[in-house]
Design an enzyme around this catalytic site. Sequence first.
Site, PDB file in Angstrom:
ATOM      1  N   GLU A 130       0.844  -1.211   0.000  1.00 39.78           N
ATOM      2  CA  GLU A 130       0.000   0.000   0.000  1.00 39.78           C
ATOM      3  C   GLU A 130       0.876   1.256   0.000  1.00 39.78           C
ATOM      4  O   GLU A 130       0.643   2.190  -0.771  1.00 39.78           O
ATOM      5  CB  GLU A 130      -0.914  -0.023   1.226  1.00 39.78           C
ATOM      6  CG  GLU A 130      -1.682   1.270   1.455  1.00 39.78           C
ATOM      7  CD  GLU A 130      -1.724   1.645   2.922  1.00 39.78           C
ATOM      8  OE1 GLU A 130      -2.059   0.795   3.756  1.00 39.78           O
ATOM      9  OE2 GLU A 130      -1.415   2.818   3.229  1.00 39.78           O
ATOM     10  N   HIS A 131       1.871   1.277   0.845  1.00 39.49           N
ATOM     11  CA  HIS A 131       2.782   2.429   0.901  1.00 39.49           C
ATOM     12  C   HIS A 131       3.461   2.666  -0.447  1.00 39.49           C
ATOM     13  O   HIS A 131       3.579   3.802  -0.911  1.00 39.49           O
ATOM     14  CB  HIS A 131       3.863   2.181   1.960  1.00 39.49           C
ATOM     15  CG  HIS A 131       3.501   2.681   3.320  1.00 39.49           C
ATOM     16  ND1 HIS A 131       4.328   3.472   4.066  1.00 39.49           N
ATOM     17  CD2 HIS A 131       2.375   2.505   4.058  1.00 39.49           C
ATOM     18  CE1 HIS A 131       3.745   3.759   5.225  1.00 39.49           C
ATOM     19  NE2 HIS A 131       2.570   3.176   5.248  1.00 39.49           N
ATOM     20  N   GLU A 177       8.012   3.757  11.730  1.00 39.99           N
ATOM     21  CA  GLU A 177       6.585   3.773  12.065  1.00 39.99           C
ATOM     22  C   GLU A 177       6.272   2.688  13.094  1.00 39.99           C
ATOM     23  O   GLU A 177       5.563   2.926  14.077  1.00 39.99           O
ATOM     24  CB  GLU A 177       5.791   3.521  10.777  1.00 39.99           C
ATOM     25  CG  GLU A 177       4.319   3.775  10.878  1.00 39.99           C
ATOM     26  CD  GLU A 177       3.656   3.516   9.537  1.00 39.99           C
ATOM     27  OE1 GLU A 177       2.928   2.531   9.450  1.00 39.99           O
ATOM     28  OE2 GLU A 177       3.886   4.284   8.584  1.00 39.99           O
TER      29      GLU A 177
END
Length: 456
Positions: free
Chosen positions: A78-79, A150
């Site tokens: 997704e990133h 993250e």
Amino acid sequence: MAQQQAQLVTMERREVAGDPLLMGRYASGLAAYVLPKAHFRQKYAVVAVRYGSVDSRFRGADHARPLEVPAGIAHFLEHKMFEKEDGDLFTRFARLGASANAYTSYTATAYLFSTVEHFEEALELLIRLVREPYFTEASVRKEQGIIEQEIRMYEDDPGRCLVVNLMQALYHVHPVRLEIGGTVESIRQIDASLLYTCHRTFYHPANATLAVAGDVDPQRVWELAGRLAADGDGHVVERWDPEEPEPVREARVETRLPVSRPRLALGIKDPRRGLQGVDLVRRELAVNLALDAVLGRSSDTFQALYEEGLIDDGFGGRYACDTRFAHTVIGGETPDPDRLERRLKEVLLRAAERGVDPETFERLRRREVGEFVAAMDNPEMVANSLAILHFRGVTVTDYLDVLQRLDHRDASEALRDHVAEARMAVSVVLPDGRARADGVGAPGRPGGAARSDAPR
């Protein structure tokens, strides 16, 4: 061939809260939904792919044998999808005045945007975002560093720890026990070749859906969606989950963090798996309405626990379900986790035995109908609902129909079937003495782990 796959083969029209809901299916298998809402300024579109964190073992059309991939790869993909050879698409969305984002859940990855102007240009960009992968080993290594930061940033987050520990206590081997974003170790195993494999396997029209809501021209949406539908071969991805024992793995797990007050999350693992379509939606609604009747803000239990100081306004609970897993998570901050655990178990077991009060259930069901119909006036809410429900095999009209037909006997039966002490587990976060008086490590509500909205 691509031109044939991009042809609309079926079109159905229903009505949602006075607006027409248009549902089209392309030859390649892509399903698309358009809810035109005249005079609405906001226009919203989402492309969702049925590929989430639990898809760790699968076989695509070009795999002779099942493939196992590292935890967190769906979120990593997704990133990376926003990055193209000619630049970052976030910048392009911003130039159009569109606000774009994406998220990965246990079962799906979604890409979306909201805009007032330049809708068609933004939709073309969204389709390109999903269709065109571009990965290099250098960019993958760079992203590994970003996602690693993250992951480390959330390692001491009490809300995250509460839920992650609970999932690992509830489940022995099912991949829902793994973090959506993976671990530092698992994401280091990801390379460009593996990302291309996952994109090729899951990002095809028959495994995706497009939902659009707002003051849009449906004909133009069908034309543009044809580009998303092209090139699909209609193959079905085979997925495997390990055999999950019915009892929980651990009845209780505790951890200490720099929080000012303890937190407790009580989970109940549901043995019912394999439900689909209307049956799955009925189960979800029945259990959630039953929980609301027993523990919701207007219940006697909530008021009693609140007045005793055992819970605060952040207390809540939710039943989450999919064809492949289902569980309830209930909890919040409390000064006395042991006492709250005892009280919650007593209330739940008693309610499962006695059933749900008919008048209370009917009041809550009517409120739920009202809130659902009101949400249909929100383009973002309606488009996301269409996309999520598509993967469950229903539409918003089916959902509303099930909700309107439920009665207290459905909720009582679902609660009786769901609640059992042997399938309960508890996760507790206790203060480690490092919290400052100003509320470092301030709590959030448990139960938010089914979605990972990565900050960008």
